[in-house]
Design a protein around this motif. Structure first.
Motif, short mmCIF file in Angstrom:
data_model
loop_
_atom_site.label_atom_id
_atom_site.label_comp_id
_atom_site.label_asym_id
_atom_site.label_seq_id
_atom_site.Cartn_x
_atom_site.Cartn_y
_atom_site.Cartn_z
N THR A 47 30.26 39.33 18.31
CA THR A 47 31.67 39.32 17.92
C THR A 47 32.22 40.74 17.92
OG1 THR A 47 31.35 39.64 15.53
CG2 THR A 47 31.11 37.39 16.38
N THR B 215 22.70 39.76 18.55
CA THR B 215 23.64 39.34 17.51
C THR B 215 24.32 40.58 16.95
OG1 THR B 215 22.00 39.51 15.75
CG2 THR B 215 22.14 37.40 16.93
N GLU C 256 26.41 34.94 23.45
CA GLU C 256 27.59 34.25 22.91
C GLU C 256 27.79 34.41 21.42
OE1 GLU C 256 27.20 30.23 24.22
OE2 GLU C 256 27.62 30.72 26.33
N ASP C 257 26.83 35.01 20.71
CA ASP C 257 26.99 35.21 19.27
C ASP C 257 27.58 36.58 18.93
OD1 ASP C 257 26.01 32.71 18.63
OD2 ASP C 257 23.94 33.39 18.42
N LYS D 140 19.65 34.84 21.51
CA LYS D 140 19.09 34.86 20.16
C LYS D 140 18.92 36.27 19.63
CE LYS D 140 16.38 30.60 20.84
NZ LYS D 140 14.99 30.03 20.88
N CYS E 281 30.89 36.78 26.64
CA CYS E 281 30.87 36.93 25.18
C CYS E 281 32.14 36.26 24.64
CB CYS E 281 30.80 38.40 24.78
SG CYS E 281 29.27 39.22 25.28
#
Length: 259
Positions: A224, A198, A221-222, A195, A246
């Motif tokens: 990029t 990011t 996992e968020d 969370k 990731c």
């Protein structure tokens, strides 16, 4: 009663006498002078107490010693800079609350847990008293909320190493706030902080923490390409970057060669 600040020769002699025992406890220092008399353990000079504690090397003993008397508590509070409570299997939260005001000179604090114990109240106590803190390990503190990051941001601005891996309740808003106030961060472990880690938070870290050298983004996992590229641009000293798990990273990160 020992009066005044003892010279190094006296400290060495006292230390050898107490730790190795001469039989009658009244040996002579190498300097040839008479051994100053200690009427009791409470009369130990601060420097000697700290040397004894450094030999003991057990943080549990340090905590016990701090409760012997006011003098010992003040001495240890003045001299203790490194503490680990990772051995504590229960009641770590209450223990940390009770110790924070005693050990206000801490620079390194390890609170890694096997079973989650820490709550925001303990981290707030740390932030209220330990303003010189440089390294903090809060890994696996599943119970902590954004309150803890806000407290650290306001109370511990000199942090250089922070491990909050597994602290899954933190938000990117709180992490962004922390990066603005803790600009000396060099090592940051965010593994499992899905969370908090990011692209928005990484952009803030890149903007505020230019000295960053090591960053763990495992299983965030968020994240990029956008967030990672911002790190490459804003953190020229970055040497270690863990992006295991990731899943949104494409591999088209040519800008990473700028690191």
């Amino acid at each position: 009663m020992v009066s005044g600040r003892p010279v190094n020769e006296d400290l060495d002699a006292w230390f050898r006498s107490l730790m190795l025992s001469t039989g009658n406890g009244r040996g002579q220092p190498e300097s040839g002078g008479a051994m100053p008399t200690l009427s009791g353990w409470k009369d130990l000079p601060i420097e000697l107490l700290l040397r004894i504690m450094s030999v003991v090397g057990d943080d549990r003993m340090l905590i016990v010693a701090s409760g012997v008397c006011t003098g010992w508590r003040d001495a240890l509070g003045w001299g203790l800079t490194n503490l680990s409570l990772s051995w504590c299997q229960q009641n770590m939260n209450n223990l940390m609350i009770s110790l924070a005001h005693k050990f206000s000179k801490l620079q390194v604090l390890a609170l890694r847990q096997i079973i989650p114990q820490l709550e925001d109240s303990a981290v707030e106590a740390i932030a209220n008293y330990c303003h010189d803190l440089r390294e903090l390990d809060l890994s696996r503190s599943f119970r902590l909320s954004d309150r803890s990051l806000y407290a650290l941001a306001n109370g511990c601005p000199w942090l250089t190493r922070l491990n909050i891996s597994g602290c899954s309740n933190f938000s990117d808003t709180a992490l962004t706030y922390l990066s603005y106030h803790c600009k000396n961060l060099k090592c940051l472990n965010l593994c499992g902080c899905g969370k908090a880690a990011t692209d928005r938070a990484l952009q803030a870290i890149a903007h505020n923490c230019s000295q960053l050298q090591s960053l763990n983004l495992g299983w965030c996992e968020d994240v990029t390409d956008k967030g990672v590229i911002s790190l490459a641009s804003g953190c020229p000293d970055l040497r270690a970057l863990d992006m295991c798990g990731c899943v949104l990273i494409t591999g088209n990160l040519q800008y990473l060669y700028m690191i």
